[in-house]
Motif scaffolding. Structure first.
Motif, PDB file in Angstrom:
ATOM      1  N   ALA A  81       0.773  -1.255  -0.077  1.00  0.00           N
ATOM      2  CA  ALA A  81       0.050  -0.004   0.047  1.00  0.00           C
ATOM      3  C   ALA A  81       0.998   1.261  -0.171  1.00  0.00           C
ATOM      4  N   ASN A  82       0.779   1.890  -0.815  1.00  0.00           N
ATOM      5  CA  ASN A  82       1.595   3.229  -1.220  1.00  0.00           C
ATOM      6  C   ASN A  82       0.822   4.652  -0.731  1.00  0.00           C
ATOM      7  N   PRO A 188       4.600   4.675   2.449  1.00  0.00           N
ATOM      8  CA  PRO A 188       4.530   3.370   2.716  1.00  0.00           C
ATOM      9  C   PRO A 188       3.620   3.091   3.753  1.00  0.00           C
ATOM     10  N   TRP A 189       2.385   2.836   3.716  1.00  0.00           N
ATOM     11  CA  TRP A 189       1.387   2.409   4.629  1.00  0.00           C
ATOM     12  C   TRP A 189       1.503   1.138   5.020  1.00  0.00           C
ATOM     13  N   SER A 190       1.704   0.230   4.074  1.00  0.00           N
ATOM     14  CA  SER A 190       1.782  -1.394   4.344  1.00  0.00           C
ATOM     15  C   SER A 190       3.011  -1.878   3.786  1.00  0.00           C
ATOM     16  N   SER A 264       8.584   3.615  -1.842  1.00  0.00           N
ATOM     17  CA  SER A 264       8.982   5.046  -2.439  1.00  0.00           C
ATOM     18  C   SER A 264       9.820   5.798  -1.483  1.00  0.00           C
ATOM     19  N   ARG A 265      11.103   6.181  -1.991  1.00  0.00           N
ATOM     20  CA  ARG A 265      12.003   7.105  -0.940  1.00  0.00           C
ATOM     21  C   ARG A 265      11.592   8.138  -0.658  1.00  0.00           C
ATOM     22  N   ASP A 269      10.739   8.866   3.664  1.00  0.00           N
ATOM     23  CA  ASP A 269      11.055  10.257   4.101  1.00  0.00           C
ATOM     24  C   ASP A 269      10.235  10.868   4.675  1.00  0.00           C
ATOM     25  N   ARG A 270       8.873  10.950   4.250  1.00  0.00           N
ATOM     26  CA  ARG A 270       7.884  11.861   4.779  1.00  0.00           C
ATOM     27  C   ARG A 270       7.253  11.272   5.933  1.00  0.00           C
TER      28      ARG A 270
END
Length: 309
Positions: A81-82, A188-190, A264-265, A269-270
């Protein structure tokens, strides 16, 4: 066929590509017999990793983040999950809603299943220029209980998963969705992870093959309008009105919930900044200190190579 056992913190629509990969045999094509167990309570996933009954865990990256160098080191090798699958509900019409409206109000947020709901909501408020300390929170209760209380008059806003939010709105004309978080940027939720010390070349190979199957599941979902597999959605989520499941799935397809198996980088980072501001870590972690993208990257290269004439 090699067994590859997964322990997951829940059963959610944002995990749909994994379920599709299982149902369509994409993991079996890679010689993996993937099984899934969901422990109660959810943090049993860590016990399953520790006693080797599971090869990988699926859940929020905030757990490996806060455990690192304190309790146990885990390595994240893939993402499913993005985006954040939450929604903010309010009573009455959502027309003209602004995030700043939530200041000095009471927000109900489910907490059973982990801390992600509260962590993301407070980060989103900070990112939107709202002082999170100016908001009252009720979040130590089950999501169903809070949903019933919200509809009965408790609080001003209710944060829950997108699927439950749409199901509530479909049944209750007195509430509306003020904001769907899936549209609020990468995170990066999951993710899938494992104890770092237990990773071997054999494990890395199985992780790569798992990522191949999952990439195919993601690709399949992105290529098919949810209307064309509504019967499959009805089987996967029998307690949810199928029209709601179709709507959420197509919204997730449109808004970037599923991209690739690579973390996702930018999203990483977020989220690290958000976890730092929530005091889960003193400083944001460096991507490579927690994530090994090699299995996912190798899987993507393998799939691309297979598509060349």
């Amino acid at each position: 066929m090699q067994p590859f056992n997964l322990t997951a913190t829940g059963y959610n629509l944002n995990y749909l590509p994994e379920y599709i990969a299982l149902r369509h045999g994409f993991f079996k094509e890679q010689g993996l017999d993937v099984t899934v167990k969901i422990p109660t309570p959810w943090d049993g996933v860590l016990d399953a990793l520790a006693d080797r009954s599971a090869d990988m865990a699926l859940g929020g990256i905030w757990v490996p983040t806060m455990y690192k160098d304190r309790v146990q080191n885990y390595t994240v090798f893939a993402q499913i999950a993005n985006r954040c699958p939450l929604a903010i509900l309010k009573r009455g019409s959502a027309e003209g809603f602004k995030v700043s409206d939530m200041a000095k109000k009471t927000v109900l947020m489910k907490s059973i299943g982990g801390a992600s709901c509260g962590l993301f909501t407070k980060m989103y408020l900070r990112e939107s220029g709202v002082d999170e300390r100016a908001v009252n929170y009720i979040q130590d209760l089950d999501g169903v209980m809070l949903g019933n209380l919200f509809q009965g008059g408790m609080g001003d806003y209710f944060v829950t998963d997108n699927l439950s939010a749409l199901a509530m709105v479909a049944k209750n004309p007195n509430v509306s969705i003020a904001k769907q978080m899936v549209s609020e940027g990468d995170i990066p939720w999951s993710v899938y992870y494992r104890e770092t010390a237990t990773i071997t070349p054999s494990i890395l190979d199985k992780q790569r093959r798992f990522c191949v199957g999952l990439e195919k599941g993601i690709e399949w979902v992105l290529q098919h309008d949810a209307e064309t597999f509504r019967d499959e959605l009805a089987e996967l989520f029998p307690k949810v009105p199928v029209d709601v499941a179709v709507s959420v799935t197509n919204g997730f397809r449109r808004d970037g919930m599923w991209t690739t198996t690579s973390v996702s980088r930018g999203g990483f980072d977020r989220w690290q900044l958000g976890l730092r501001d929530a005091c889960l870590v003193s400083e944001p972690l460096v991507y490579e200190s927690l994530v090994n993208d090699e299995p996912a990257a190798a899987a993507q290269m393998e799939i691309q190579a297979g598509k060349k004439p």
